[in-house]
Enzyme design. Structure first.
Site, mmCIF file in Angstrom:
data_model
loop_
_atom_site.group_PDB
_atom_site.id
_atom_site.type_symbol
_atom_site.label_atom_id
_atom_site.label_comp_id
_atom_site.label_asym_id
_atom_site.label_seq_id
_atom_site.Cartn_x
_atom_site.Cartn_y
_atom_site.Cartn_z
ATOM 1 N N HIS A 64 -9.136 -1.599 6.696
ATOM 2 C CA HIS A 64 -10.426 -1.478 6.013
ATOM 3 C C HIS A 64 -10.879 -2.874 5.608
ATOM 4 O O HIS A 64 -10.285 -3.485 4.718
ATOM 5 C CB HIS A 64 -10.293 -0.588 4.774
ATOM 6 C CG HIS A 64 -9.831 0.806 5.089
ATOM 7 N ND1 HIS A 64 -10.704 1.830 5.366
ATOM 8 C CD2 HIS A 64 -8.582 1.334 5.165
ATOM 9 C CE1 HIS A 64 -10.014 2.944 5.612
ATOM 10 N NE2 HIS A 64 -8.719 2.660 5.499
ATOM 11 N N PHE A 65 -11.921 -3.376 6.264
ATOM 12 C CA PHE A 65 -12.436 -4.705 5.951
ATOM 13 C C PHE A 65 -13.694 -4.649 5.076
ATOM 14 O O PHE A 65 -14.253 -5.684 4.721
ATOM 15 C CB PHE A 65 -12.680 -5.499 7.229
ATOM 16 C CG PHE A 65 -11.418 -6.064 7.850
ATOM 17 C CD1 PHE A 65 -10.188 -5.987 7.194
ATOM 18 C CD2 PHE A 65 -11.454 -6.684 9.095
ATOM 19 C CE1 PHE A 65 -9.029 -6.508 7.759
ATOM 20 C CE2 PHE A 65 -10.300 -7.213 9.664
ATOM 21 C CZ PHE A 65 -9.090 -7.120 9.001
ATOM 22 N N HIS A 86 -1.771 7.667 9.281
ATOM 23 C CA HIS A 86 -0.876 7.599 8.104
ATOM 24 C C HIS A 86 -0.122 8.908 7.795
ATOM 25 O O HIS A 86 -0.278 9.506 6.742
ATOM 26 C CB HIS A 86 -1.619 7.112 6.868
ATOM 27 C CG HIS A 86 -2.991 7.682 6.646
ATOM 28 N ND1 HIS A 86 -3.291 9.032 6.713
ATOM 29 C CD2 HIS A 86 -4.156 7.064 6.323
ATOM 30 C CE1 HIS A 86 -4.569 9.218 6.456
ATOM 31 N NE2 HIS A 86 -5.118 8.047 6.217
ATOM 32 N N ASP A 107 -2.905 0.605 7.099
ATOM 33 C CA ASP A 107 -3.917 1.223 6.222
ATOM 34 C C ASP A 107 -4.308 0.241 5.114
ATOM 35 O O ASP A 107 -4.415 0.602 3.942
ATOM 36 C CB ASP A 107 -3.415 2.536 5.637
ATOM 37 C CG ASP A 107 -4.537 3.350 4.973
ATOM 38 O OD1 ASP A 107 -5.723 2.983 5.110
ATOM 39 O OD2 ASP A 107 -4.212 4.345 4.288
ATOM 40 N N PHE A 158 -8.021 5.403 -4.427
ATOM 41 C CA PHE A 158 -6.835 5.425 -3.580
ATOM 42 C C PHE A 158 -6.781 4.159 -2.730
ATOM 43 O O PHE A 158 -7.802 3.647 -2.279
ATOM 44 C CB PHE A 158 -6.878 6.629 -2.637
ATOM 45 C CG PHE A 158 -6.699 7.966 -3.299
ATOM 46 C CD1 PHE A 158 -5.434 8.425 -3.616
ATOM 47 C CD2 PHE A 158 -7.792 8.773 -3.572
ATOM 48 C CE1 PHE A 158 -5.251 9.687 -4.195
ATOM 49 C CE2 PHE A 158 -7.629 10.027 -4.154
ATOM 50 C CZ PHE A 158 -6.356 10.479 -4.471
#
Length: 425
Positions: free
Chosen positions: A59-60, A229, A302, A320
């Site tokens: 996640h960028f 995941h 992740d 989260f």
């Protein structure tokens, strides 16, 4: 030309010393000794040289959440972790859920990234719609795969349509498994630790029941179905059974689920809050076994950076996710390879070859003449501390800060150019 001198490379599952020469972004020679007065030299000092690591789940955060991470900072963090290729998730603002937005995001990744960044397209609008997106159009625009990561696909009909569309364009469909009807406001794994901390729990059934549904649909459609995941022993068993039945299914596991369990959470500390949550020790052991026997095909971090203020809140209020791309190799080498649980060759297969092959990525999977010089150099001999001061990511939200590890990244090359070099070595 450049020669990386005195490197250790994996050859027939053994570390051997080699010099590696590259020119114009490609490896041109590998030998015990390469001496050429016209070459530039980089002394590896007996460190481990490998094809760059590959992460299919990052996640960028850009666009929409740049205070958490940007493409520039995320790719710097990836380079520091030894990663040269990643696939970025679509939970952005706007969500890349149509061909134009997807093409715009790919261009943004190219313009701002230090490494190779492939891009997921969203299965459905805003990650929540029941009508699927233009998957064919996004595939033509360059989508590497499709997912609604961050949200479980709630209806079987939406998932069926998405699988049919993904299968028609020969692209993987990656599933974030989460049945909303079974969450009940949970913030960590349902179990003794949740009870002790008086926090609402998330049952593993929220993952495994959706997985069971999807595996039946995947069998019917023939799609390449990828489990993001994976976290429970029931899910590992389901994937193992599905593979034996001929379902085209692959799976990934995150480092934190391999190394931590919910009984490692001693207080209401949201640095341990991730989705899926840390499960029980029996789940952690099943994940390691699955990674060893190939039921789980790869490791994916992740990597989920958040702002320090929001992660300083309680489990109930904090988002989260944890950051992980800078620490994954070090942690896994130290706790799985150096401890004797798995071989270095197996770890590299799970962090390089399997991700590249599974997602049909144009990335080198070994060091060989003619391959692109996407490389990473790791110090396997000396310990170092994981400290937030060294993080290149904007996110400092890691439960592993303070851990002592082997395998520090010394340098990373992309297309023969150094994109990270440790300045403390």
């Amino acid at each position: 030309m450049t020669v990386i001198k005195n490197a250790k490379v994996l050859l027939n599952d053994e570390l051997v010393q080699r010099d590696v020469q590259y020119k114009d972004g490609k490896i041109v020679a590998i030998s015990k000794v390469i001496d050429d007065t016209n070459d530039r030299y980089f002394d590896a000092k007996q460190a481990f040289l490998t094809a760059g690591l590959i992460d299919v789940h990052v996640h960028f955060r850009e666009p929409g959440f740049e205070y958490k991470e940007t493409i520039a900072t995320g790719s710097k963090a990836a380079a520091r972790g030894g990663f040269t290729t990643v696939i970025a998730m679509p939970n952005l603002n706007p969500v890349p859920d149509n061909p134009k937005l997807l093409a715009d995001q790919i261009q943004r990744n190219t313009d701002n990234g230090l490494i190779h960044i492939a891009q997921y397209g969203a299965i459905s609008a805003n990650l929540t719609a029941t009508k699927i997106s233009d998957i064919k159009g996004m595939a033509e625009a360059g989508a590497a795969a499709f997912t609604n990561d961050g949200k479980g696909v709630q209806t079987a009909d939406t998932m069926l349509q998405a699988m049919q569309a993904a299968a028609s364009v020969n692209k993987p469909l990656a599933a974030h498994l989460e049945d909303d009807s079974l969450l009940h406001g949970g913030v960590m794994n349902a179990g003794a630790t949740a009870q002790k901390l008086e926090l609402p729990g998330i049952t593993g059934l929220a993952e495994s029941t959706q997985l069971a549904r999807d595996l039946v649909l995947a069998k019917a459609t023939g799609v390449h179905y990828h489990v993001a995941h994976i976290s429970t022993k029931e899910s590992v068993a389901l994937v193992r059974m599905a593979k034996s039945a001929g379902v085209n299914v692959t799976a990934e596991v995150s480092p934190h689920h391999l190394l931590l369990a919910d009984d490692d959470i001693k207080s209401d500390n949201a640095l341990f809050k991730m989705n899926p949550p840390l499960r029980a020790q029996a789940d952690r052991e099943a994940l390691i076994s699955g990674l060893l026997d190939g039921t789980i095909d790869m490791v994916a971090t992740d990597h989920a950076p958040h702002g320090s203020e929001e992660k300083s809140k309680s489990f109930r209020e904090s988002p989260f996710g944890i950051t992980g791309i800078e620490t994954s190799f070090q942690l896994l080498y130290t706790h799985l390879v150096k401890s004797g649980v798995m071989t270095l060759a197996t770890l590299m297969k799970r962090m390089v070859a399997s991700p590249a092959e599974t997602f049909q990525l144009k990335a080198p999977t070994n060091i060989a003449v003619g391959e692109v010089a996407d490389l990473a150099l790791f110090d396997l001999e000396h310990e170092s501390d994981i400290t937030v001061d060294d993080f290149q990511s904007l996110g400092k939200n890691s439960p592993f800060v303070g851990w002592r590890v082997f395998g520090k990244t010394l340098a990373t090359w992309v297309d023969g150019e150094i994109v990270y070099e440790d300045q403390t070595k």
